[in-house]
Design a protein around this motif. Structure first.
Motif, PDB file in Angstrom:
ATOM      1  N   ALA A  68       0.816  -1.240   0.077  1.00 52.49           N
ATOM      2  CA  ALA A  68      -0.090   0.041  -0.058  1.00 52.49           C
ATOM      3  C   ALA A  68       0.683   1.335  -0.199  1.00 52.49           C
ATOM      4  CB  ALA A  68      -0.873   0.012   1.471  1.00 52.49           C
ATOM      5  N   CYS A  69       2.037   1.206   0.762  1.00 49.90           N
ATOM      6  CA  CYS A  69       3.064   2.345   0.636  1.00 49.90           C
ATOM      7  C   CYS A  69       3.507   2.659  -0.809  1.00 49.90           C
ATOM      8  CB  CYS A  69       4.304   2.101   1.542  1.00 49.90           C
ATOM      9  SG  CYS A  69       3.811   2.437   3.253  1.00 49.90           S
ATOM     10  N   ALA A  70       3.917   1.677  -1.629  1.00 46.71           N
ATOM     11  CA  ALA A  70       4.175   1.848  -2.898  1.00 46.71           C
ATOM     12  C   ALA A  70       3.098   2.455  -3.921  1.00 46.71           C
ATOM     13  CB  ALA A  70       4.845   0.505  -3.686  1.00 46.71           C
ATOM     14  N   VAL A  71       1.786   1.777  -3.791  1.00 46.77           N
ATOM     15  CA  VAL A  71       0.676   2.263  -4.414  1.00 46.77           C
ATOM     16  C   VAL A  71       0.418   3.923  -3.973  1.00 46.77           C
ATOM     17  CG1 VAL A  71      -1.765   2.086  -4.486  1.00 46.77           C
ATOM     18  CG2 VAL A  71      -0.417  -0.036  -4.638  1.00 46.77           C
ATOM     19  N   ALA A 179       8.953   8.865   5.067  1.00 46.77           N
ATOM     20  CA  ALA A 179       8.387   7.570   5.877  1.00 46.77           C
ATOM     21  C   ALA A 179       8.594   6.071   5.231  1.00 46.77           C
ATOM     22  CB  ALA A 179       7.033   8.044   6.156  1.00 46.77           C
ATOM     23  N   VAL A 180       8.235   6.399   3.893  1.00 43.05           N
ATOM     24  CA  VAL A 180       8.331   5.039   2.941  1.00 43.05           C
ATOM     25  C   VAL A 180       9.749   4.875   2.824  1.00 43.05           C
ATOM     26  CG1 VAL A 180       7.915   4.004   0.752  1.00 43.05           C
ATOM     27  CG2 VAL A 180       6.150   5.478   1.906  1.00 43.05           C
ATOM     28  N   PHE A 181      10.655   5.765   2.674  1.00 43.38           N
ATOM     29  CA  PHE A 181      12.222   5.303   2.742  1.00 43.38           C
ATOM     30  C   PHE A 181      12.571   4.939   3.948  1.00 43.38           C
ATOM     31  CE2 PHE A 181      16.358   6.852   3.349  1.00 43.38           C
ATOM     32  CZ  PHE A 181      17.353   6.307   2.233  1.00 43.38           C
ATOM     33  N   LEU A 182      12.468   5.539   5.032  1.00 46.10           N
ATOM     34  CA  LEU A 182      12.817   5.030   6.314  1.00 46.10           C
ATOM     35  C   LEU A 182      12.378   3.607   6.704  1.00 46.10           C
ATOM     36  CD1 LEU A 182      12.468   8.080   8.328  1.00 46.10           C
ATOM     37  CD2 LEU A 182      14.753   7.052   7.767  1.00 46.10           C
ATOM     38  N   THR A 201      12.510 -11.004  -3.169  1.00 46.08           N
ATOM     39  CA  THR A 201      13.224 -10.041  -2.817  1.00 46.08           C
ATOM     40  C   THR A 201      13.437  -8.973  -4.185  1.00 46.08           C
ATOM     41  OG1 THR A 201      14.357 -10.886  -1.297  1.00 46.08           O
ATOM     42  CG2 THR A 201      15.454  -8.769  -2.016  1.00 46.08           C
ATOM     43  N   ALA A 202      13.734  -9.477  -5.218  1.00 52.41           N
ATOM     44  CA  ALA A 202      13.821  -8.653  -6.549  1.00 52.41           C
ATOM     45  C   ALA A 202      12.581  -8.072  -7.061  1.00 52.41           C
ATOM     46  CB  ALA A 202      14.589  -9.564  -7.663  1.00 52.41           C
ATOM     47  N   ALA A 203      11.224  -8.746  -7.022  1.00 57.46           N
ATOM     48  CA  ALA A 203      10.025  -8.359  -7.263  1.00 57.46           C
ATOM     49  C   ALA A 203       9.780  -6.997  -6.130  1.00 57.46           C
ATOM     50  CB  ALA A 203       9.025  -9.281  -7.088  1.00 57.46           C
ATOM     51  N   TRP A 204      10.129  -7.162  -5.085  1.00 58.58           N
ATOM     52  CA  TRP A 204       9.971  -6.019  -3.980  1.00 58.58           C
ATOM     53  C   TRP A 204      10.764  -4.717  -4.358  1.00 58.58           C
ATOM     54  CZ3 TRP A 204       5.772  -6.509  -1.680  1.00 58.58           C
ATOM     55  CH2 TRP A 204       5.236  -5.670  -0.788  1.00 58.58           C
ATOM     56  N   LEU A 207       9.378  -3.264  -7.796  1.00 57.52           N
ATOM     57  CA  LEU A 207       7.894  -2.511  -7.145  1.00 57.52           C
ATOM     58  C   LEU A 207       8.543  -0.911  -6.782  1.00 57.52           C
ATOM     59  CD1 LEU A 207       4.889  -2.157  -6.720  1.00 57.52           C
ATOM     60  CD2 LEU A 207       5.461  -3.200  -4.453  1.00 57.52           C
ATOM     61  N   TYR A 208       9.269  -0.999  -5.642  1.00 60.83           N
ATOM     62  CA  TYR A 208       9.483   0.177  -5.033  1.00 60.83           C
ATOM     63  C   TYR A 208      10.323   1.102  -6.211  1.00 60.83           C
ATOM     64  CZ  TYR A 208       7.556  -0.386  -0.815  1.00 60.83           C
ATOM     65  OH  TYR A 208       6.770  -0.490   0.542  1.00 60.83           O
TER      66      TYR A 208
END
Length: 450
Positions: A68-71, A179-182, A201-204, A207-208
């Motif tokens: 949700a943070c990425a969205v 906040a998302v970066f931290l 991990t690669a997919a995550w 996404l970001y």
């Protein structure tokens, strides 16, 4: 209603339809959420005991919160496909909804994980909280990110936003990026769904990094290119009505912007202390190859200071955004209904919409009618109608009901209706239009009171 006639233009309104890729985009977002849950499912065997149920529920909430943070950030990237075809107001509502989901999932993740760890270690919730925050890798940064997200969520609540300035809300809202970066590091450092799993991990990361690329391109690089290319400066400032001012902006090669009547830009006026805030203002006249114009009502610190701008002040703009344009029209007859400063985008549409056009302008008194002379001149030029809905001598409000609309606009059900004004006004007009038989697909509205 008084008439000038010549020879011959915050919650969403339910049901307003628009031709856009909203359905496929929402389906893609929900598919991403399902993939996140599938990631937990593939990595989880049997769940045993209260501690196991609490911990795994916290894992699911944490994964969905990370997604949700990425969205949330992606919806802030101002991607033209979303902003222009779906509509800035709808994207903003999605962003607001994603923010609420994110905060709820964050609370659930924190509470469930700590409760599960405490049950597993047979420790108090306070002791487990201190241990997790101080001893687990990346958790100090994640805790700071959590506090920031809560602050953003609190200031975004309607009750708080009504009591704070736009500028304060804007600056706090920008902290979402921090906040998302931290918080990102702890997801991979201690997340069981990523440890030793290179594909996940690669997919995550993809996404970001993909979301970060959108933000970098559309929030930074594209605006830099636009402003270096067009060299915008304030040409002049004109008083239109009490507390209402028009700002004319001159630039180079403005036709390349592909701006349309009904759209808006986000503006930074690099003078009078306004350069730190980006504020959306609609174009109040059709864009020209060398000039753009916005009309602003003094509602906050930024809009009040606009009246003090001096010719030659540098301008930083982002856009154009919005989908309240002639592209929505489905008929050769249009009714534009404006209230207050909501007349600004409709004034531009009044000049450029093809076919038969009528404008209904709601204001408290004749003194509050901004751009009235221009509207009458446009009406004479194109053979259209302007109707004013003003308060009576005793302050009585004009009747804008289904019956009144049917009586004043024969064949209303076959019109496209464009609405712009305060949310309460737009909601009431929308209900009246439905009562008058206008189908949802012909009612066009864009709101930024979210």
């Amino acid at each position: 209603m008084t008439t000038v006639e010549t020879r011959r233009a915050a919650p969403p309104l339910p049901g307003t339809a628009r031709r856009s890729p909203a359905g496929p985009v929402l389906a893609l977002l929900w598919a991403g959420a399902a993939a996140v849950v599938a990631l937990w499912w593939a990595d989880t065997g049997s769940v045993v005991g209260a501690a196991g149920w609490l911990t795994d529920a916290g894992r699911i909430a944490g994964l969905l919160c990370g997604y949700a943070c990425a969205v949330l950030v992606g919806l802030m990237a101002r991607v033209p496909l979303l902003e222009r075809r779906i509509g800035s107001d709808r994207v903003a509502r999605w962003h607001a909804m994603a923010g609420r989901y994110t905060i709820c999932l964050l609370v659930a993740h924190v509470v469930l994980i700590l409760a599960g760890y405490a049950a597993q270690d047979r420790a108090s919730l306070w002791h487990e909280t201190v241990t997790v925050v101080l001893d687990y890798p990346e958790m100090l940064k994640a805790t700071a990110g959590t506090v920031i997200l809560f602050a953003v969520g609190i200031t975004s609540a309607r009750a708080v936003r009504r009591r704070t300035s736009y500028e304060f809300w804007y600056y706090v809202h920008l902290l979402t990026y921090a906040a998302v970066f931290l918080s990102f590091g702890h997801q991979l450092a201690i997340g069981n769904d990523f440890n030793g799993k290179p594909v996940a991990t690669a997919a995550w990361y993809a996404l970001y990094l993909g979301v970060a690329t959108l933000v970098l391109w559309y929030r930074i690089l594209a605006p830099v290119r636009l402003n270096l290319r067009h060299q915008l400066r304030v040409e002049s400032v004109h008083r239109e009505a009490p507390g209402v001012y028009s700002v004319v902006v001159r630039g180079q090669h403005l036709e390349e912007m592909d701006a349309r009547s009904g759209q808006f830009f986000r503006w930074r006026f690099l003078g009078e202390g306004l350069g730190w805030t980006s504020t959306p203002y609609s174009l109040s006249a059709p864009p020209r190859p060398d000039l753009l114009r916005v009309t602003v009502k003094a509602l906050g610190g930024h809009s009040t200071a606009v009246a003090l701008l001096k010719p030659g002040t540098r301008v930083w703009a982002e856009g154009p955004y919005g989908s309240l344009t002639a592209d929505r029209a489905t008929s050769h007859r249009s009714l534009l209904i404006a209230a207050g400063v909501g007349v600004t985008p409709l004034r531009a549409l009044f000049e450029t919409l093809p076919g038969e056009v009528t404008l209904l302008y709601r204001a408290r008194s004749s003194e509050d009618l901004a751009l009235g002379g221009e509207l009458e001149a446009i009406a004479r030029w194109r053979g259209a109608r302007v109707l004013y809905a003003l308060n009576g001598p005793g302050g009585e409000r004009p009747d804008i009901s289904a019956e009144s609309l049917r009586a004043n606009f024969p064949g209303l059900a076959g019109h496209d209706v464009y609405i712009c004004g305060p949310h309460g006004f737009a909601q009431n007009v929308y209900e009246a239009l439905r009562g008058a038989g206008v189908p949802d697909r012909r009612i066009h509205h864009e709101s930024f009171e979210l």
